[in-house]
Each structure stands twice: as C-alpha cells, then as structure tokens.
Design an enzyme around this catalytic site. Structure first.
Site, mmCIF file in Angstrom:
data_model
loop_
_atom_site.group_PDB
_atom_site.id
_atom_site.type_symbol
_atom_site.label_atom_id
_atom_site.label_comp_id
_atom_site.label_asym_id
_atom_site.label_seq_id
_atom_site.Cartn_x
_atom_site.Cartn_y
_atom_site.Cartn_z
ATOM 1 N N ARG A 84 -7.033 -8.091 -8.657
ATOM 2 C CA ARG A 84 -7.673 -9.398 -8.786
ATOM 3 C C ARG A 84 -9.167 -9.190 -8.921
ATOM 4 O O ARG A 84 -9.645 -8.066 -8.861
ATOM 5 C CB ARG A 84 -7.416 -10.207 -7.512
ATOM 6 C CG ARG A 84 -7.897 -9.411 -6.288
ATOM 7 C CD ARG A 84 -7.864 -10.203 -5.015
ATOM 8 N NE ARG A 84 -7.872 -9.336 -3.858
ATOM 9 C CZ ARG A 84 -8.958 -8.812 -3.296
ATOM 10 N NH1 ARG A 84 -10.160 -9.042 -3.805
ATOM 11 N NH2 ARG A 84 -8.870 -8.044 -2.236
ATOM 12 N N HIS A 101 -13.681 -3.066 9.430
ATOM 13 C CA HIS A 101 -13.126 -2.605 8.155
ATOM 14 C C HIS A 101 -13.306 -3.633 7.051
ATOM 15 O O HIS A 101 -12.597 -3.618 6.055
ATOM 16 C CB HIS A 101 -11.641 -2.243 8.268
ATOM 17 C CG HIS A 101 -11.368 -1.229 9.318
ATOM 18 N ND1 HIS A 101 -11.906 0.041 9.289
ATOM 19 C CD2 HIS A 101 -10.647 -1.298 10.461
ATOM 20 C CE1 HIS A 101 -11.502 0.699 10.357
ATOM 21 N NE2 HIS A 101 -10.752 -0.085 11.084
ATOM 22 N N GLU A 119 -2.164 7.046 8.076
ATOM 23 C CA GLU A 119 -2.866 8.101 7.336
ATOM 24 C C GLU A 119 -3.967 8.722 8.173
ATOM 25 O O GLU A 119 -4.389 8.166 9.186
ATOM 26 C CB GLU A 119 -3.377 7.593 5.978
ATOM 27 C CG GLU A 119 -4.378 6.492 6.053
ATOM 28 C CD GLU A 119 -4.746 5.919 4.677
ATOM 29 O OE1 GLU A 119 -3.904 5.909 3.758
ATOM 30 O OE2 GLU A 119 -5.892 5.475 4.536
ATOM 31 N N LYS A 136 0.841 -1.195 0.000
ATOM 32 C CA LYS A 136 0.000 0.000 0.000
ATOM 33 C C LYS A 136 0.882 1.253 0.000
ATOM 34 O O LYS A 136 0.514 2.265 -0.595
ATOM 35 C CB LYS A 136 -0.900 0.010 1.241
ATOM 36 C CG LYS A 136 -2.055 -0.985 1.200
ATOM 37 C CD LYS A 136 -3.009 -0.698 2.360
ATOM 38 C CE LYS A 136 -3.775 -1.909 2.849
ATOM 39 N NZ LYS A 136 -4.815 -2.390 1.977
HETATM 40 P P1 ADP Z 1 -12.545 -7.511 -0.952
HETATM 41 O O1 ADP Z 1 -12.276 -6.036 -1.012
HETATM 42 O O2 ADP Z 1 -12.800 -8.164 -2.268
HETATM 43 O O3 ADP Z 1 -13.470 -7.927 0.110
HETATM 44 P P2 ADP Z 1 -10.330 -7.737 0.750
HETATM 45 O O4 ADP Z 1 -9.144 -6.976 0.296
HETATM 46 O O5 ADP Z 1 -11.191 -7.214 1.830
HETATM 47 O O6 ADP Z 1 -11.203 -8.092 -0.540
HETATM 48 O O7 ADP Z 1 -9.894 -9.198 1.200
HETATM 49 C C1 ADP Z 1 -9.450 -10.101 0.284
HETATM 50 C C2 ADP Z 1 -10.351 -11.287 0.212
HETATM 51 O O8 ADP Z 1 -9.539 -12.440 0.308
HETATM 52 C C3 ADP Z 1 -11.350 -11.369 1.349
HETATM 53 O O9 ADP Z 1 -12.628 -11.089 0.919
HETATM 54 C C4 ADP Z 1 -11.294 -12.774 1.861
HETATM 55 O O10 ADP Z 1 -12.427 -13.526 1.509
HETATM 56 C C5 ADP Z 1 -10.099 -13.343 1.186
HETATM 57 N N1 ADP Z 1 -9.123 -13.636 2.202
HETATM 58 C C6 ADP Z 1 -8.590 -12.783 3.080
HETATM 59 N N2 ADP Z 1 -7.730 -13.405 3.866
HETATM 60 C C7 ADP Z 1 -7.723 -14.686 3.483
HETATM 61 C C8 ADP Z 1 -7.018 -15.828 3.904
HETATM 62 N N3 ADP Z 1 -6.158 -15.787 4.889
HETATM 63 N N4 ADP Z 1 -7.244 -16.971 3.293
HETATM 64 C C9 ADP Z 1 -8.120 -17.021 2.280
HETATM 65 N N5 ADP Z 1 -8.801 -15.985 1.825
HETATM 66 C C10 ADP Z 1 -8.606 -14.829 2.414
HETATM 67 P P1 ADP Z 2 -7.870 -3.596 3.041
HETATM 68 O O1 ADP Z 2 -6.658 -3.930 2.255
HETATM 69 O O2 ADP Z 2 -7.933 -4.314 4.309
HETATM 70 O O3 ADP Z 2 -9.102 -3.690 2.204
HETATM 71 P P2 ADP Z 2 -8.162 -0.701 2.830
HETATM 72 O O4 ADP Z 2 -7.033 0.246 2.809
HETATM 73 O O5 ADP Z 2 -8.848 -0.966 1.538
HETATM 74 O O6 ADP Z 2 -7.654 -2.057 3.466
HETATM 75 O O7 ADP Z 2 -9.231 -0.191 3.896
HETATM 76 C C1 ADP Z 2 -10.300 -0.991 4.321
HETATM 77 C C2 ADP Z 2 -11.401 -0.133 4.913
HETATM 78 O O8 ADP Z 2 -10.927 0.641 6.013
HETATM 79 C C3 ADP Z 2 -11.981 0.890 3.970
HETATM 80 O O9 ADP Z 2 -12.986 0.349 3.158
HETATM 81 C C4 ADP Z 2 -12.506 1.952 4.904
HETATM 82 O O10 ADP Z 2 -13.752 1.609 5.442
HETATM 83 C C5 ADP Z 2 -11.525 1.936 6.036
HETATM 84 N N1 ADP Z 2 -10.494 2.956 5.807
HETATM 85 C C6 ADP Z 2 -9.361 2.824 5.118
HETATM 86 N N2 ADP Z 2 -8.638 3.959 5.121
HETATM 87 C C7 ADP Z 2 -9.347 4.847 5.833
HETATM 88 C C8 ADP Z 2 -9.135 6.210 6.218
HETATM 89 N N3 ADP Z 2 -8.047 6.867 5.885
HETATM 90 N N4 ADP Z 2 -10.091 6.814 6.965
HETATM 91 C C9 ADP Z 2 -11.198 6.155 7.342
HETATM 92 N N5 ADP Z 2 -11.446 4.885 7.022
HETATM 93 C C10 ADP Z 2 -10.537 4.217 6.281
HETATM 94 MG MG MG Z 3 -9.466 -2.644 0.562
#
Ligand code: ADP
Ligand code: ADP
Ligand code: MG
Length: 667
Positions: free
Chosen positions: A293, A235, A200, A116
């Site tokens: 993906r 989150h 952030e 990130k």
């Molecule tokens: P999305 O935004 O599509 O929900 P995220 O970035 O939140 O994706 O998470 C990635 C996806 O990968 C999740 O929805 C979850 O189902 C899957 N995932 C996360 N961690 C694992 C893990 N340890 N093993 C298998 N699948 C995972």
């Molecule tokens: P992940 O890889 O786990 O999906 P993200 O960076 O996409 O991580 O953040 C997941 C969630 O966390 C976002 O959908 C949002 O709800 C919250 N989030 C992320 N960054 C911020 C921020 N700067 N301020 C408030 N909420 C945030």
């Molecule tokens: Mg995300």
C-alpha cells in the site's frame, strides 16, 4: 483516467488523496463514521457518505457497504489509503468482482505478503535475504520455545498478521518466553483477529531502511530509492528521512534491485514498500516485510524525487505505464518527516486524547509541507490513530533539512492535549540524530536527554509568565474601566496602586516543583520582578493576540502565551512550557487523594487481570492490562500494598479515569 473515486479512509491520508484527485480533476467521494461527521476529509470531498458508528468495525471496515456506495455514486475506483482495508485481500477481490477498481495491487499480491510468515517463505524462494528465525505454520508453544533456543536470545516474537508495531515482543531470557508469547498472541488476536506468530533473531543495533517500489500492469517495476525510518518508539516510526544517511550508491542499487525482485515475485502492481532491516555491525540487510500500500512516510520520497505518488497510483490503476523509468529517477536534496502525535513521551508514549483547543502550524511553502486531517477545534478521539499531522521539510542537504525541521517544529502551537512536539524538537537537535548515526535503539538509548524529567520552571520563564499576567490584568482593568460609570476610580486601575505601601502585585503559579511566587514591583518604565530572591528587570514592549515582545534584563525576546482553563502555556526558546495559575485563597480545596486507586489512562477494554483480591503486590508489579487504541497498556502498582478489590473483569469496557482496582498501600 477515472472521473470519480471513493476514498475508503479518514484523516490525513484521505485528505492527501483528495488533494491529488482534485489536481487531476477527478471528483471525490468521502466516507465517514458518526465520530467524523465534521472531519476535514468530509468537507474536502465533493460528497461524503455516512458509514455508521465510530468503531472501525461498524464503519471504515465495512467493505460491502463501501462497494455499495461506490456503485451508488458512480465512483469507478476505490483508494484504500493505509491501515483499515488497504491490505485486506478479500476487500480487493470484492472490488474486482464488483467491477470497481481497487487502487492497489491485485488481491493475490496482498495475500502473498499479508502474512509475515508466508511472505518470508516466499522471499526465501526468491533468494531475498532473511533474518534468521522461525516462520512455520506449526504454532505449538513447546515447538516455538525450542525454535527460540535454536535461534538464540534475544528474539523478537511478531504477529504474522501484524502491522503498526503491534503484537511484537522482545524476549531476552528463556523464562520470559511463555508470558511474552501469550501477550503477543493476545495483542495479535485483538488487533488482527489472528494469533499466529513468528519468531526471529532480534538484532540489537539495526537500522530500518525501506525501499519504495512501483510497478505497472505492463511488467515495469522501478524503485524510488530508500527511506530511513530507524527513529522509532514502540517499534513505530516517528521520524523518517530520504535518502538514508550514509547510504552508498552500491548498497542503494542492491537494495533497490532486491526490492524489485520481491515485487516481481508476487506479480506486484502499484505502490509498495519493501522493508529491510540493516545490521549496522555487519552491513548486511535482510527482508522484514512488504507493505502492499501507500506508506505513511511516502511524502519524503515525493520531496526528493519531485513525484506525486498518489498520481502514480491513479495512473497505474487506470492501466497507464509508469510515468518514469529507473534511469529517469533522481534524488534531489534531503527530506525529513516528523509525525506529530497526541501522546505523552514521559508516559512511555501513551496515546493522548482530547480537544485541539489551539492548533497553529508553521507556514507551508515549497520546502515545508503539512499533511493533516484535523483543524483547530477538532477532537483526537480514542477510536483512531492519534496522529495530528505529518510535518515534512526539504533541504539541499541533510543539515539544511534538519535546520528547517527544527525551525518548523518550534513554530507549532498545540494546546488542549499532550503532544510529542517538544520531544521531536529535542530529538532532531540531538547529536545522535544530527550526525546521521541512527539506529532503532536511538530513542531508548538517549531517553534521559530526549525525555528529560519535568523540571522546575526557570526564573526567566516565571518572569515572562508574570509579564503575560500583568498584561492580562491591565487589559481586564481597561475593560472594566470602559464599562464603569467611574472610569477614574483607583479601584479600576491596574498600575498596582496601593494605600500606604510601595506598588506591587503578587502572582502565584504552580509547576511540578510546587508553588512559585513572583512579586512584581511597578517602575515607571516597566517592572522589577522578584522571584525567590532574584530580581529581574522586565519591560513589556508590545503585546498583540498573545504574542509578547519584551525586555528581560536588557535582552529583547518574543514569546507566545496562550491561556487554557487555569493553565498558562508559554512558547519561548523553541519549547512549550506549562504553568498553572492559581489563587492562593481558593487553593487546596479540591486536592484529590488518589492513593490506593488505579485509574484507566484512557477508554479501553480490560484484557487481563493479573492479580486476585487479597493478594499482596510489590511496587511496579503489573496488575491489570488494558487494551486501548490498539495497544496494550499495563497498569502497575505505584507502591507495594494489598489488593482489596478488583472492580473489572476481562472483557469489560472502561472509561477514561475509571477506577480499576483498589489497592491498600498503607502497611
Ligand atoms: P507505516 O510503516 O506506513 O508506518 P505501519 O505498518 O507501521 O505503516 O502501520 C500501518 C499504518 O496504518 C499506521 O501508520 C497507522 O497509521 C495505520 N493504522 C494502524 N492501525 C490502524 C488502525 N487500527 N486503524 C486505522 N489505521 C491504523
Ligand atoms: P510492522 O508490521 O509492525 O511494521 P515490522 O516487521 O515491519 O512490523 O517491524 C517493525 C519494527 O520493529 C522495525 O522497523 C524494526 O525497528 C523492529 N524490528 C523488526 N524486526 C526486527 C528484528 N529482527 N530485530 C530488531 N528489530 C526489529
Ligand atoms: Mg513494518
């Protein structure tokens, strides 16, 4: 087009990919771990190969073995799904080197977005707007603390390698920074093998709006509009929709173009999602991360565009041009997705494990889609994601989609483990969601209404439970009579026959409020059921396979009743209610005294012990941190007391229900 592909994943996404492959006449190779030998994805594929033991490291993450299997089976391409190896650049590169097509972007694009921090540095150069923060390489805690002061509280610490909401900590005050940093780093290291973090500005009322992009190998890139995924817990998304409520054409185009710019900046190919955070106060949007993906919530985009994104992935991976140009893409109607999880909303959404004793779903149709990797009888194990299914509905507009979602959720019947179905039903019906005024704090803000404290079961429900029990008593009596050599004996009768007494039956139930007794008086055309002073006239009109049609004080209703062990599950009025049935004679023999013991809520690993033996603790004080299902769970003191013994140390694995610590609360 490919003749045969390997799907390097499990669960619903493996099934989803197989579905499209079949549609296109492509043969499929599934892979599985020992825990998944009977899984749905294994049965759907043309062939399935064993990878190894349940733990992902010993199975689904074995990149070399996956490539070997692809080679051995003649699979020309590998679809990685999401999670697991889907965003692993080494794996993508290894596929390429082995002459197997990786159905995803080039390894270099994954690398560019994999961290990130690095992604934000890159996007900064591509002039994509960023949330104010620190995303440098220097990880000195003192520097991070200084940067935090500069950004201003509240801040969000994120694992650079993060995903799935893991390794993220909100910090409100300077004095909490060090502890939260340590926890984020620990979670990041455990989940992603990398403890690098970024900091952030934490936006207090943002929306999560993401853009689906698609690029081919001929320099074409389009966006398939947006998804709003603001409704989250921990989150992590639970409800997603497309299009985003209240999105203007202008903003859609700006975000779509920014997303395509991000994709072009890294030479992107295939399906990708650019996640933005939208400040509801200023209307500004900022780049958050890019997921290189297919995304969990891609079906809502498919529903409103009428496209099959997995088909697009396969065509693009095979070198074809994008099936449609930007001008040819249109939004039609509204789609919602609800993620049905095995988890307990009342326990801060703690993942649940167990057996899907009963799993009945709404009927799928043109407007109702269910993506799932499990069937009735399957297990939700601690090894993988606890998602049971994705329920996706389509409607002409948002209100129509909402009504359909509410209806479909009310038709789910899941018994055997705790789920979030009722929570989802309550959320989609809540005015905060229904009006479309969503933001990422919605669940937390309306927690009390969305997750109401368990209440005493109403008299109406007890009357329905009584009718179900009476029907069961009659059924068992009929069975006994049929097997008996004296079918006319009054002892084999179930009509409440009594000597010297009016005919009645006493039924005993138990709910959170304690013991509940219903007295059923037999009448020629039904029952008078007396509950805590109230009399309800009831009549069973029809009963078949646990579905009851009945009359309550002149009101005709239907309920589904499912018995599981000593529980009675009632599905009525669009909700799921559980009552314990009990025998007052046997009652009280097996009550367990749990005071002073703290047990693991699920199998996991101890990652931190925060107290020492002999220490006095306050109520609610964190004692021990367990890592289970990729999340940290803090076990806190249920009451003030004295720690008498620590039973486990950091690094040790524990089973569900294992006592972790001895606490003397009698002072
Ligand atoms: P999305 O935004 O599509 O929900 P995220 O970035 O939140 O994706 O998470 C990635 C996806 O990968 C999740 O929805 C979850 O189902 C899957 N995932 C996360 N961690 C694992 C893990 N340890 N093993 C298998 N699948 C995972
Ligand atoms: P992940 O890889 O786990 O999906 P993200 O960076 O996409 O991580 O953040 C997941 C969630 O966390 C976002 O959908 C949002 O709800 C919250 N989030 C992320 N960054 C911020 C921020 N700067 N301020 C408030 N909420 C945030
Ligand atoms: Mg995300």
């Amino acid at each position: 087009m490919f003749d045969k592909i390997l799907i390097a994943n499990r669960g619903e996404i493996a099934c989803r990919v197989i579905h499209t492959a079949k549609k296109l006449g492509i043969r499929t190779v599934a892979v599985y771990s020992e825990a998944d030998a009977q899984a749905r994805h294994v049965k759907l594929a043309d062939e399935a190969w064993l990878l190894g033991p349940a733990a992902p490291k010993a199975s689904y993450l074995l990149g070399d073995k996956l490539i070997e299997i692809a080679k051995a089976t003649g699979a020309q391409a590998i679809h990685p799904g999401y999670g697991f190896l889907s965003e692993n650049e080494e794996f993508a590169a290894a596929c390429e080197a082995a002459g197997v097509v990786f159905i995803g972007p080039p390894a270099s694009s994954i690398a560019a977005m994999g961290s990130k921090s690095a992604a934000k540095q890159l996007m900064e150069r591509a002039l994509v707007p960023l949330v104010p923060g620190y995303h440098g390489d220097d990880q000195d805690p003192a520097l991070l603390a200084r940067e935090t002061e500069r950004i201003g509280f509240p801040v969000l610490i994120k694992a650079s390698a993060g995903g799935g909401g893991k390794g993220m900590k909100i910090v409100e005050r300077a004095e909490d920074f060090a502890a939260q940093l340590a926890s984020a780093q620990r979670e990041a290291l455990a989940s992603f093998g990398d403890d690098k973090v970024l900091v952030e500005k934490y936006l207090t009322k943002p929306r999560h709006v993401e853009i689906q992009v698609f690029a081919d190998q001929h320099e074409n890139c389009v966006y398939l509009f947006e998804r709003d995924c603001s409704v989250q817990r921990r989150h992590q998304k639970v409800l997603e929709e497309a299009p985003a409520p209240g999105m203007s054409e202008e903003r859609r185009r700006q975000m779509g173009e920014a997303a395509c710019n991000a994709a072009r900046a890294i030479g992107y190919v295939g399906a990708g999602t650019v996640e933005f955070i939208l400040d509801t106060l200023t209307g500004e949007f900022y780049f958050m991360e890019m997921n290189t993906r297919l995304q969990v919530e891609h079906p809502v985009t498919e529903m409103i565009t009428g496209q099959d994104l997995v088909e697009w992935q396969l065509r693009v991976a095979d070198g074809e041009r994008l099936p449609l140009l930007q001008e040819e893409l249109h939004i039609h109607g509204h789609a919602l997705e609800a993620r049905i999880y095995a988890e307990d909303p009342a326990k801060d959404f703690l993942p649940a494990i167990g057996h899907l004793h009963v799993l009945r779903t709404p009927q799928v149709s043109q407007t109702i889609r269910i993506d799932s990797g499990v069937v009735e009888g399957d297990e939700i194990s601690p090894y993988y994601d606890p998602m049971i299914a994705k329920l996706i509905v389509w409607g002409e507009d948002r209100p129509a989609a909402l009504r359909r979602m509410r209806q479909a959720l009310s038709e789910y019947r899941i018994v055997g483990l705790t789920t979030n179905v009722d929570f989802l039903a309550t959320t989609v019906a809540h005015p905060a969601f229904a009006t479309g005024n969503v933001d990422t704090g919605l669940i937390a803000r309306h927690r009390a209404e969305l997750i109401p404290a368990e209440q005493a079961v109403s008299h109406d429900l007890l009357a329905i439970a009584s009718l179900a029990e009476l029907a069961e008593i009659t059924r068992l009596a009929a069975l006994r009579r049929a097997q008996s050599n004296d079918p006319t004996s009054p002892w084999n009768d179930a009509a409440g026959w009594r000597l010297n007494e009016a005919t009645h039956t006493e039924l005993h139930f138990r709910d959170t409020s304690g013991d509940r007794i219903a007295l059923a008086h037999y009448r020629c055309d039904g029952f008078i059921i007396e509950i805590e002073g109230e009399s309800i006239a009831c009549k069973l009109l029809q009963e078949s396979h646990g579905q009851l049609r009945f009359d309550l004080n002149g009101r005709q209703l239907t309920a589904d009743v499912i018995r599981h062990e000593n529980e009675l599950h009632l599905f009525v009025f669009g909700r799921h209610h559980v009552l314990q049935r009990f025998d007052p004679v046997l009652d009280g023999l097996d009550e367990q005294d749990d005071t002073g013991s703290l047990r693991a809520p699920m199998p996991g690993t101890v990652v931190a012990v925060l107290v020492t033996a002999g220490q006095t603790v306050e109520k609610g004080q964190p004692l021990i941190v367990l890592e289970a299902m990729k999340m940290e769970h803090t076990i806190a003191a249920p009451a003030a007391g004295l720690v008498t013994e620590l039973l486990y140390q950091v690094g040790e694995r524990v089973n569900e229900g294992t006592e972790l610590i001895l606490l003397n609360t009698e002072t």
